[in-house]
Design an enzyme around this catalytic site. Sequence first.
Site, PDB file in Angstrom:
ATOM      1  CD  GLU A  43      -2.526   1.240   2.708  1.00  0.00           C
ATOM      2  OE1 GLU A  43      -3.580   1.892   2.785  1.00  0.00           O
ATOM      3  OE2 GLU A  43      -2.031   0.627   3.683  1.00  0.00           O
ATOM      4  CE  LYS A 116      -7.456   1.510   4.011  1.00  0.00           C
ATOM      5  NZ  LYS A 116      -6.109   1.941   4.484  1.00  0.00           N
ATOM      6  CB  CYS A 153      -4.354  -1.272   4.579  1.00  0.00           C
ATOM      7  SG  CYS A 153      -3.336  -1.274   6.089  1.00  0.00           S
TER       8      CYS A 153
END
Length: 293
Positions: A43, A116, A153
């Site tokens: 990331e 995300k 993540c």
Amino acid sequence: MREVTVAATQMACSDMLEENVAKGETLIRQAAKSGANIVLLQELFEGHYFCQDEDPRNLARARPAKGHPTIGHFQSLAKELGVVLPVSFYEHAGHARFNSIAIIDADGSHLGTYRKTHIPHGFGYQEKFYFSPGDTGFKVWDTAFGRIGVGICWDQWFPECARSMALMGAEILFYPTAIGSEVGDEQWNSAAHWQRVQQGHAGANLTPLVASNRVGTEAGLNGTTMEFYGSSFIADQFGEKVQEADRSTETVLTHTFDLDETARHRDYWCVFRDRRPECYGALMTLDGNARRA
């Protein structure tokens, strides 16, 4: 038999974009030389993990997906090597900014972008200052080497993310990550927990999983530091780790899966056949009260 070789990479990042892109390319070339078809970088690999602090100057790091030089660079590399590359980047879109991933197919085409969904905020991970919650929804991508799902993540702590991608037909799950020591409690070591949660996603969905994290120590603006603990890994469809990196070494992990075999295991265990979506109303609420007016 549909064999696919996946690769997880991990590296330390400087705050020089060109250096990090070059290092990422080196790892991808190493993975491709080892036979990898899909290679995952970590990331926000273009620089330091800037979310350690709230600093408006870091907002200038964001760039639009269209014409993004890093995406363009890895499109050329993907085409040259014939590999699929999920590429993390900080996206500027209108007045919004997102923590995003561009999916590059083996012919260099940009298949699209995932933003995300889950945005953390706490000591050392002050992401809500920089990112809006993603608005793409969970997505899967038909690539040259199978249908893949990619979360980012903090997404990896939510079973709903993995299950959604699996329901949409993801044959392999990928999670690029930046996680390490906790600024609020430096004695707290979450590495094993981090791995186990994702191993659970692989096992619960009978779907292989690849996680890439960064290594190295990075300084914040207020005298804080974060030590990223690596521990990147590849898990098979039963959640067992089949490859694992250490906490500090820049490395490439590879493993080959037969996607037809993993599909047979999913069919055999019948976890998707036996689902009861009509019973899961609590998942559609924040407080767990599925029957509230």
